[in-house]
Design an enzyme around this catalytic site. Structure first.
Site, PDB file in Angstrom:
ATOM      1  CB  CYS A  22      12.754   8.628 -10.139  1.00  0.00           C
ATOM      2  SG  CYS A  22      13.403   8.871  -8.527  1.00  0.00           S
ATOM      3  NE  ARG A  47       7.533   6.753 -13.064  1.00  0.00           N
ATOM      4  CZ  ARG A  47       7.127   5.695 -13.123  1.00  0.00           C
ATOM      5  NH1 ARG A  47       6.049   5.406 -13.915  1.00  0.00           N
ATOM      6  NH2 ARG A  47       7.461   4.362 -12.499  1.00  0.00           N
ATOM      7  CD1 TRP A  95       7.323  13.272  -4.831  1.00  0.00           C
ATOM      8  CD2 TRP A  95       8.232  11.412  -3.491  1.00  0.00           C
ATOM      9  NE1 TRP A  95       6.726  12.924  -3.822  1.00  0.00           N
ATOM     10  CE2 TRP A  95       7.076  11.852  -2.886  1.00  0.00           C
ATOM     11  CE3 TRP A  95       9.119  10.435  -2.919  1.00  0.00           C
ATOM     12  CZ2 TRP A  95       6.763  11.571  -1.743  1.00  0.00           C
ATOM     13  CZ3 TRP A  95       8.681   9.899  -1.833  1.00  0.00           C
ATOM     14  CH2 TRP A  95       7.629  10.398  -1.061  1.00  0.00           C
ATOM     15  CG  ASN A 121      12.265   4.823 -10.640  1.00  0.00           C
ATOM     16  OD1 ASN A 121      12.045   4.917  -9.345  1.00  0.00           O
ATOM     17  ND2 ASN A 121      11.421   4.507 -11.385  1.00  0.00           N
ATOM     18  N   GLY A 122      15.053   3.590  -8.012  1.00  0.00           N
ATOM     19  CA  GLY A 122      15.012   2.524  -7.058  1.00  0.00           C
ATOM     20  C   GLY A 122      16.165   2.806  -5.907  1.00  0.00           C
ATOM     21  CD  GLU A 507     -11.749   8.508  -4.039  1.00  0.00           C
ATOM     22  OE1 GLU A 507     -10.947   7.849  -3.102  1.00  0.00           O
ATOM     23  OE2 GLU A 507     -11.130   8.973  -5.281  1.00  0.00           O
ATOM     24  CE  LYS A 511      -9.278  11.645  -5.409  1.00  0.00           C
ATOM     25  NZ  LYS A 511      -9.308  10.411  -5.567  1.00  0.00           N
ATOM     26  CD  GLU A 514      -5.364  12.921  -4.087  1.00  0.00           C
ATOM     27  OE1 GLU A 514      -4.296  12.532  -4.033  1.00  0.00           O
ATOM     28  OE2 GLU A 514      -6.625  12.317  -4.364  1.00  0.00           O
ATOM     29  CG  HIS A 530     -21.538   6.546  17.970  1.00  0.00           C
ATOM     30  ND1 HIS A 530     -21.944   6.065  19.262  1.00  0.00           N
ATOM     31  CD2 HIS A 530     -22.133   6.028  16.963  1.00  0.00           C
ATOM     32  CE1 HIS A 530     -23.048   5.376  18.922  1.00  0.00           C
ATOM     33  NE2 HIS A 530     -23.034   5.473  17.513  1.00  0.00           N
ATOM     34  CE  LYS A 629      -2.348   8.700 -11.300  1.00  0.00           C
ATOM     35  NZ  LYS A 629      -3.691   9.199 -10.718  1.00  0.00           N
TER      36      LYS A 629
END
Ligand code: M6R
Length: 634
Positions: A22, A47, A95, A121-122, A507, A511, A514, A530, A629
């Site tokens: 948060c 966040r 969040w 936050n926690g 990577e 990208k 997401e 394979h 983030k």
């Protein structure tokens, strides 16, 4: 921290790492608090963004709390006809991990009497026990959150012990097991607020007769460059027109240590770009130069990483290096592994922090553990660090956010110095992580004598040219925007690379996933046959990273195998290449460079491709769904 470029020895923080991601912000002073708080929430929205709320004490000593499900803009809409006056206030963006993301569970939470309000936050791990005790004392609860339990507990203590807010917070926190950054308002005391932290970050900004407070410095930088990073288990008393006072939950008085903020407002704004992600992609020539400044000396062809020099023996005596990280930082770690093994000849393993911490890894006291994290707050990486530390390993942090929990927990390290990265998709932090790891590999190799002076000088000289070569690569942005339009139909993408470029394939796929929500996989090119080759048909876009390097001919064969099955090839090639280009449906070239530095260039078109596909698909590029983030939950 006595050397600007380095993370110095930090202390051990022992706590449970389950946290909620948060953002919190607070203000007390002479101005109207609401605009400052809302702006702060917007800055912290990266966040978390499933609900938001604000609490203000107005001139009539009324404590008003407003909350909304959704983004900060929804909160702004919800308060349109409300009393938002007051020169003291707190605000929160959430969040959710516990309790549905709805208006009731959003913060701030009132206490039973509605005289107190809290943001948090926690996670309070023993909330169930505390809640039961409070219910027995007649308290009732509106939300499903642990946070409401904490504010009720503070109120209960304040009333039963007839004590002031600061003492009540202190006594309550002594009963709490868990992690928190909290701020509490009391409508009967409109001239003060109490904040505390354990585990979750909290920064206080000091202005002229005013204080700002936030989860990170981004909401503060606009108002002041004087900050105090609140330490673990510290309680801060912020009073109007009075000095800041700090004591620990164990009652030890602390002197606030005021630091100068190394951040500028322009770093937090889009600067004319439609999205932070695009701005951050385009910043890379500069951020790469910044992360090398003072470290790569072009004139003398030399690298100096102070964090390494001070701990040289630990590296030179290391039997093994363990790299631990998550997501994009983990990909950077894989590239670091290639470089360290090639130049320093030390065996390297790269571990997902979340896996590493939960198995029973063999960690020796002569291991060096490199923890990579943009935010420096990723819960799994922090836990992996603590685990390795408890086995006596030496911890080297490669982090971006100065003063965050991982650099604080590390013995030493190097900051990446790319400034705030706001887009949820990591771009400039990634290339800087790769650059720092490459510098480290080169330094160890030279010191150990496993890398010849001649090779060392060649690579250092080439490293110095990378920012300019990234600038060149960025010129193909328009072309990539065009390509992107062609591929928005795709449900799946495959990315292929070998050696240093296999992590780049992963990577590139991450990208795309997401921010565009298209399924994508990064694969070592030779592994296609394979199994995954069964996926190839005329619909399947295959991005192949095929620069001129050791495995070029092999990659050419891999491309032929895909062509034979009618896959659509998008290739990343070295300037002047004709072979792969002719085999490709679409091609992007990057300047020639040393093989170990190709990832720094090849990453750029993949970032841009993902960005443009996401834009064409109308995605929220900077705040993709379900992501935050800073991943401070396990
Ligand atoms: O802050 P960190 O580098 O520790 O974050 C690790 C991952 O959460 C992060 O890289 C994530 O994968 C990004 N969203 C990728 O773009």
């Amino acid at each position: 921290m006595n050397k600007k470029d380095d993370i110095c020895i930090y202390f051990f923080i022992n706590f449970e790492f389950k946290k909620i991601m948060c953002g919190i912000v607070g203000y007390i002073g002479k101005r109207e608090a609401y605009p400052i708080l809302i702006k702060g929430l917007h800055r912290l929205e990266y966040r978390g963004y499933d609900s938001a709320g604000v609490a203000l004490i107005n001139g009539k000593q009324q404590l008003n709390v407003y909350k909304a499900k959704g983004k900060v803009a929804d909160l702004e809409h919800a308060v349109e006809s409300k009393d938002i006056s007051g020169t003291i206030g707190i605000a929160h963006t959430r969040w959710a991990t516990h309790g549905e993301p709805n208006q009731v569970n959003a913060h701030p939470h009132y206490s039973e009497s509605e005289e107190l309000a809290i943001i948090h936050n926690g996670i309070i791990e023993n909330y169930a026990v505390l809640k039961q005790g409070l219910i027995e004392n007649g308290y009732s609860f509106k939300s499903e959150t642990d946070t409401e339990v904490l504010v009720q507990l503070i109120e209960h203590i304040k009333k039963t012990d007839k004590t002031d807010l600061q003492t009540a917070v202190q006594l309550a926190l002594n009963q709490v097991v868990g992690a928190y950054a909290i701020v509490v308002l009391d409508q009967n005391n409109p001239d003060k607020m109490v904040a505390a932290r354990k585990g979750s970050p909290l920064v206080i900004g000091i202005g002229e007769n005013e204080y700002f407070l936030a989860s990170d410095a981004t909401p503060i930088v606009e108002f002041t460059d004087k900050v105090v990073y609140v330490g673990d288990e510290e309680i801060v008393h912020l009073r109007r027109n009075k000095e800041l006072s700090i004591k620990t939950i164990g009652n030890v008085v602390k002197t606030p240590e005021i630091k100068k903020l190394e951040m500028t407002l322009s770093q937090l704004e889009k600067g004319g770009y439609p999205h932070f992600m695009l701005k951050e992609i385009f910043e890379q020539p500069t951020t790469l130069a910044t992360s090398m400044r003072g470290r790569v000396n072009i004139e003398h062809n030399n690298i100096t990483l102070a964090g390494f020099i001070d701990n040289k023996e630990r590296f030179l005596n290391a039997k093994r290096i363990i790299i631990t990280a998550c997501g994009t930082s983990w990909h950077a770690g894989l590239i670091g592994m290639h470089a360290i093994e090639e130049f320093a000849r030390i065996p390297v393993v790269v571990e997902y922090s979340s896996e590493f911490r939960y198995r029973s890894p063999v960690i020796n006291s002569d291991d060096v553990v490199i923890a990579i994290s943009q935010s420096g707050e990723t819960a799994d990486t922090l836990a992996a660090v603590e685990l390795a530390k408890s086995h006596g390993a030496f911890i080297y942090g490669v982090c971006n956010v100065v003063g965050a929990s991982i650099p604080r927990a590390a013995h030493s390290g190097s900051y990446t110095h790319v400034g705030p990265e706001i887009g949820v998709a990591s771009t400039k932090a990634f290339t800087a992580q790769v650059a720092v790891l490459t510098m480290l590999a080169l330094m160890i190799g030279r010191e150990k004598g496993t890398l010849s002076q001649e090779r060392y000088l060649q690579i250092v000289a080439e490293l110095g040219k990378i920012p300019e070569k990234i600038k060149e690569t960025l010129k193909q942005d328009d072309l990539l925007a065009e390509f992107a339009k062609t591929f928005t139909y795709a449900q799946n993408f495959i990315y292929l690379g070998r050696g240093y470029n296999y992590p780049i394939a992963m990577e590139g796929a991450l990208k795309l996933k997401e921010i565009s929500y298209i399924h994508a996989e990064g694969y070592p090119a030779a592994e296609m046959k394979h199994g995954p080759i069964a996926l190839i048909n005329e619909e399947m876009p295959v991005v192949v990273i095929a620069p001129h390097c050791g495995t070029y001919d092999k990659v050419v064969s891999n491309i032929q195998e895909i062509k034979a099955r009618k896959g659509r090839i998008i290739s990343i090639v070295t300037e002047g290449d004709t072979i792969v280009r002719d085999m490709s449906d679409y091609s992007i070239s990057i300047p020639a460079t040393e093989e170990c530095l190709v990832p720094l260039l090849a990453a750029i078109p993949l970032q841009l491709l993902a960005y443009h596909i996401a834009v064409v698909k109308g995605r929220n590029v900077d705040q993709p769904r379900n992501l935050a983030k800073s991943v401070t939950v396990e």
